[in-house]
Scaffold this motif. Structure first.
Motif, PDB file in Angstrom:
ATOM      1  N   GLU A   1       0.829  -1.206   0.000  1.00  0.00           N
ATOM      2  CA  GLU A   1       0.000   0.000   0.000  1.00  0.00           C
ATOM      3  C   GLU A   1       0.865   1.258   0.000  1.00  0.00           C
ATOM      4  O   GLU A   1       0.539   2.250  -0.660  1.00  0.00           O
ATOM      5  CB  GLU A   1      -0.945  -0.009   1.198  1.00  0.00           C
ATOM      6  N   ILE A   2       1.981   1.242   0.729  1.00  0.00           N
ATOM      7  CA  ILE A   2       2.908   2.375   0.689  1.00  0.00           C
ATOM      8  C   ILE A   2       3.438   2.575  -0.725  1.00  0.00           C
ATOM      9  O   ILE A   2       3.464   3.696  -1.252  1.00  0.00           O
ATOM     10  CB  ILE A   2       4.067   2.165   1.688  1.00  0.00           C
ATOM     11  N   ILE A   3       3.869   1.479  -1.356  1.00  0.00           N
ATOM     12  CA  ILE A   3       4.392   1.575  -2.723  1.00  0.00           C
ATOM     13  C   ILE A   3       3.302   2.047  -3.676  1.00  0.00           C
ATOM     14  O   ILE A   3       3.530   2.922  -4.526  1.00  0.00           O
ATOM     15  CB  ILE A   3       4.962   0.212  -3.167  1.00  0.00           C
ATOM     16  N   ARG A   4       2.115   1.488  -3.535  1.00  0.00           N
ATOM     17  CA  ARG A   4       1.002   1.848  -4.426  1.00  0.00           C
ATOM     18  C   ARG A   4       0.666   3.336  -4.314  1.00  0.00           C
ATOM     19  O   ARG A   4       0.513   4.029  -5.335  1.00  0.00           O
ATOM     20  CB  ARG A   4      -0.226   1.000  -4.084  1.00  0.00           C
ATOM     21  N   GLN A   5       0.538   3.842  -3.099  1.00  0.00           N
ATOM     22  CA  GLN A   5       0.135   5.228  -2.915  1.00  0.00           C
ATOM     23  C   GLN A   5       1.248   6.209  -3.276  1.00  0.00           C
ATOM     24  O   GLN A   5       0.980   7.295  -3.799  1.00  0.00           O
ATOM     25  CB  GLN A   5      -0.337   5.451  -1.470  1.00  0.00           C
ATOM     26  N   ALA A   6       2.512   5.835  -3.012  1.00  0.00           N
ATOM     27  CA  ALA A   6       3.622   6.712  -3.399  1.00  0.00           C
ATOM     28  C   ALA A   6       3.702   6.825  -4.919  1.00  0.00           C
ATOM     29  O   ALA A   6       3.901   7.915  -5.466  1.00  0.00           O
ATOM     30  CB  ALA A   6       4.932   6.176  -2.832  1.00  0.00           C
ATOM     31  N   PHE A   7       3.528   5.703  -5.619  1.00  0.00           N
ATOM     32  CA  PHE A   7       3.518   5.746  -7.078  1.00  0.00           C
ATOM     33  C   PHE A   7       2.302   6.496  -7.602  1.00  0.00           C
ATOM     34  O   PHE A   7       2.384   7.224  -8.607  1.00  0.00           O
ATOM     35  CB  PHE A   7       3.555   4.331  -7.656  1.00  0.00           C
TER      36      PHE A   7
ATOM     37  N   LEU B   1      15.326   3.835 -13.940  1.00  0.00           N
ATOM     38  CA  LEU B   1      16.130   4.827 -13.218  1.00  0.00           C
ATOM     39  C   LEU B   1      15.279   6.048 -12.901  1.00  0.00           C
ATOM     40  O   LEU B   1      15.321   6.582 -11.786  1.00  0.00           O
ATOM     41  CB  LEU B   1      17.352   5.224 -14.045  1.00  0.00           C
ATOM     42  N   GLN B   2      14.480   6.486 -13.870  1.00  0.00           N
ATOM     43  CA  GLN B   2      13.588   7.618 -13.635  1.00  0.00           C
ATOM     44  C   GLN B   2      12.442   7.206 -12.713  1.00  0.00           C
ATOM     45  O   GLN B   2      12.006   7.988 -11.860  1.00  0.00           O
ATOM     46  CB  GLN B   2      13.035   8.147 -14.953  1.00  0.00           C
ATOM     47  N   ARG B   3      11.952   5.978 -12.869  1.00  0.00           N
ATOM     48  CA  ARG B   3      10.831   5.521 -12.031  1.00  0.00           C
ATOM     49  C   ARG B   3      11.209   5.489 -10.552  1.00  0.00           C
ATOM     50  O   ARG B   3      10.395   5.839  -9.700  1.00  0.00           O
ATOM     51  CB  ARG B   3      10.373   4.131 -12.480  1.00  0.00           C
ATOM     52  N   VAL B   4      12.423   5.061 -10.251  1.00  0.00           N
ATOM     53  CA  VAL B   4      12.800   4.994  -8.840  1.00  0.00           C
ATOM     54  C   VAL B   4      12.916   6.401  -8.258  1.00  0.00           C
ATOM     55  O   VAL B   4      12.583   6.635  -7.088  1.00  0.00           O
ATOM     56  CB  VAL B   4      14.095   4.172  -8.642  1.00  0.00           C
ATOM     57  N   ALA B   5      13.348   7.361  -9.072  1.00  0.00           N
ATOM     58  CA  ALA B   5      13.396   8.756  -8.611  1.00  0.00           C
ATOM     59  C   ALA B   5      11.993   9.289  -8.370  1.00  0.00           C
ATOM     60  O   ALA B   5      11.745   9.997  -7.372  1.00  0.00           O
ATOM     61  CB  ALA B   5      14.132   9.619  -9.642  1.00  0.00           C
ATOM     62  N   ARG B   6      11.067   8.953  -9.245  1.00  0.00           N
ATOM     63  CA  ARG B   6       9.666   9.374  -9.070  1.00  0.00           C
ATOM     64  C   ARG B   6       9.070   8.715  -7.840  1.00  0.00           C
ATOM     65  O   ARG B   6       8.327   9.342  -7.075  1.00  0.00           O
ATOM     66  CB  ARG B   6       8.854   9.024 -10.318  1.00  0.00           C
ATOM     67  N   PHE B   7       9.389   7.447  -7.636  1.00  0.00           N
ATOM     68  CA  PHE B   7       8.878   6.778  -6.443  1.00  0.00           C
ATOM     69  C   PHE B   7       9.400   7.443  -5.173  1.00  0.00           C
ATOM     70  O   PHE B   7       8.645   7.669  -4.216  1.00  0.00           O
ATOM     71  CB  PHE B   7       9.269   5.298  -6.432  1.00  0.00           C
ATOM     72  N   ASN B   8      10.686   7.755  -5.144  1.00  0.00           N
ATOM     73  CA  ASN B   8      11.260   8.393  -3.955  1.00  0.00           C
ATOM     74  C   ASN B   8      10.570   9.720  -3.662  1.00  0.00           C
ATOM     75  O   ASN B   8      10.316  10.055  -2.493  1.00  0.00           O
ATOM     76  CB  ASN B   8      12.760   8.610  -4.147  1.00  0.00           C
ATOM     77  N   LEU B   9      10.260  10.483  -4.711  1.00  0.00           N
ATOM     78  CA  LEU B   9       9.548  11.739  -4.524  1.00  0.00           C
ATOM     79  C   LEU B   9       8.152  11.469  -3.978  1.00  0.00           C
ATOM     80  O   LEU B   9       7.697  12.149  -3.048  1.00  0.00           O
ATOM     81  CB  LEU B   9       9.469  12.499  -5.848  1.00  0.00           C
ATOM     82  N   GLY B  10       7.460  10.479  -4.547  1.00  0.00           N
ATOM     83  CA  GLY B  10       6.136  10.137  -4.057  1.00  0.00           C
ATOM     84  C   GLY B  10       6.159   9.672  -2.615  1.00  0.00           C
ATOM     85  O   GLY B  10       5.257   9.992  -1.827  1.00  0.00           O
ATOM     86  N   LEU B  11       7.198   8.915  -2.226  1.00  0.00           N
ATOM     87  CA  LEU B  11       7.332   8.455  -0.844  1.00  0.00           C
ATOM     88  C   LEU B  11       7.521   9.631   0.105  1.00  0.00           C
ATOM     89  O   LEU B  11       6.929   9.673   1.198  1.00  0.00           O
ATOM     90  CB  LEU B  11       8.506   7.484  -0.746  1.00  0.00           C
TER      91      LEU B  11
ATOM     92  N   GLN C   1       6.412  12.656  -0.383  1.00  0.00           N
ATOM     93  CA  GLN C   1       5.116  13.326  -0.330  1.00  0.00           C
ATOM     94  C   GLN C   1       4.154  12.566   0.585  1.00  0.00           C
ATOM     95  O   GLN C   1       3.387  13.166   1.353  1.00  0.00           O
ATOM     96  CB  GLN C   1       4.523  13.436  -1.737  1.00  0.00           C
ATOM     97  N   LEU C   2       4.190  11.236   0.500  1.00  0.00           N
ATOM     98  CA  LEU C   2       3.315  10.401   1.319  1.00  0.00           C
ATOM     99  C   LEU C   2       3.619  10.593   2.803  1.00  0.00           C
ATOM    100  O   LEU C   2       2.698  10.691   3.638  1.00  0.00           O
ATOM    101  CB  LEU C   2       3.505   8.938   0.925  1.00  0.00           C
ATOM    102  N   LYS C   3       4.898  10.676   3.143  1.00  0.00           N
ATOM    103  CA  LYS C   3       5.283  10.881   4.541  1.00  0.00           C
ATOM    104  C   LYS C   3       4.884  12.275   5.017  1.00  0.00           C
ATOM    105  O   LYS C   3       4.396  12.443   6.139  1.00  0.00           O
ATOM    106  CB  LYS C   3       6.785  10.668   4.709  1.00  0.00           C
ATOM    107  N   ALA C   4       5.104  13.281   4.154  1.00  0.00           N
ATOM    108  CA  ALA C   4       4.786  14.658   4.539  1.00  0.00           C
ATOM    109  C   ALA C   4       3.301  14.853   4.779  1.00  0.00           C
ATOM    110  O   ALA C   4       2.899  15.663   5.623  1.00  0.00           O
ATOM    111  CB  ALA C   4       5.284  15.619   3.450  1.00  0.00           C
ATOM    112  N   SER C   5       2.477  14.103   4.059  1.00  0.00           N
ATOM    113  CA  SER C   5       1.025  14.249   4.191  1.00  0.00           C
ATOM    114  C   SER C   5       0.457  13.548   5.419  1.00  0.00           C
ATOM    115  O   SER C   5      -0.699  13.771   5.788  1.00  0.00           O
ATOM    116  CB  SER C   5       0.333  13.679   2.943  1.00  0.00           C
TER     117      SER C   5
END
Length: 246
Positions: free
Chosen positions: A46-52, A216-226, A228-232
């Motif tokens: 669920e963390i991975i799903r919502q971060a993506f 490589l780009q996807r993992v960067a996008r995931f890290n950004l989403g993660l 954001q998920l923590k900040a929210s």
């Protein structure tokens, strides 16, 4: 007029879903962290799903035994693996995300057994047998000590072998072992406990295959989403709602 706006919102959501990138991830069952029988397939997924999702990416999950899921992802048959522990040798094949959260690794034993050791070499000299899951990374120095190991496909099998005296110790995530003993192996629940202190705190990561350059780009996008998920605050809500308390 209200119905008209609802119609426009539905159209917008449909278009978003149609245009969202979809990636396939392989996963094993690692209860209670992730698994096909869990609500939302568990906290980790669920963390991975919502971060993506925050980055416009949707997931398809396929469940396999861990060793096969790891191999198939390494070969590029899946975009990534839901969760894995870090090892230097795996970096040749995978991009690692930021840590998801950590597992608490302990030795499980039979309650009737008294086991004392100062280092892993003593376990070897005591002729202890360890039940380990094929494909899992083990604590540093454990395998190098020469201790005898018996490989199985799942933590459930390893714990069952421990209860049946076919192995003497099982290195396992504490939360996983407690869940399995309660839900999958209740007949052995009163036979087993664990040693303290813990062996280690081991973070889990989303790993994406280097066979696909887009990862490589996807993992960067995931890290950004993660982030954001923590900040929210949603990240902690997922942890609190989907993981049992110890």
């Amino acid at each position: 007029m209200l119905n008209f706006f609802k119609f426009l919102l539905l159209i917008a959501l449909t278009c978003f879903a149609a245009n969202a990138e979809v990636i396939r991830l392989a996963s094993s069952n690692y209860y209670p962290h992730y698994g096909e029988q869990l609500a939302q397939q568990g906290a980790t997924i669920e963390i991975i799903r919502q971060a993506f999702a925050l980055q416009g990416v949707q997931l398809e999950i396929e469940f396999l035994p861990f060793a096969r899921a790891l191999y198939e992802t390494q070969q590029g048959h899946y975009a990534g693996l839901v969760a894995a522990w870090y090892s230097d040798r795996r970096t040749a094949h995978f991009y690692y995300s930021q840590p998801l959260y950590a597992n608490q690794i302990v030795f499980f034993k039979r309650k009737a057994d008294t086991i004392r050791y100062r280092n892993y070499h003593e376990l070897s000299s005591q002729h202890r047998r360890l039940g380990i899951v094929q494909g899992y990374e083990q604590p540093a120095g454990l395998l190098e000590s020469g201790v005898k190991t018996i490989s199985v496909a799942t933590d459930e099998q390893a714990l069952a072998m421990l209860a049946l005296q076919r192995v003497d110790l099982v290195p396992v995530d504490l939360m996983t072992a407690l869940y399995l003993l309660e839900h999958k192996l209740p007949q052995h629940q009163q036979q087993l406990d664990w040693l303290t202190p813990e062996l280690e705190q081991r973070p889990m990561y989303l790993v994406l295959s280097k066979e696909d350059p887009a990862n490589l780009q996807r993992v960067a996008r995931f890290n950004l989403g993660l982030q954001q998920l923590k900040a929210s605050g949603q990240y902690q809500q997922i942890i609190d709602s989907l993981l049992p308390a110890i």
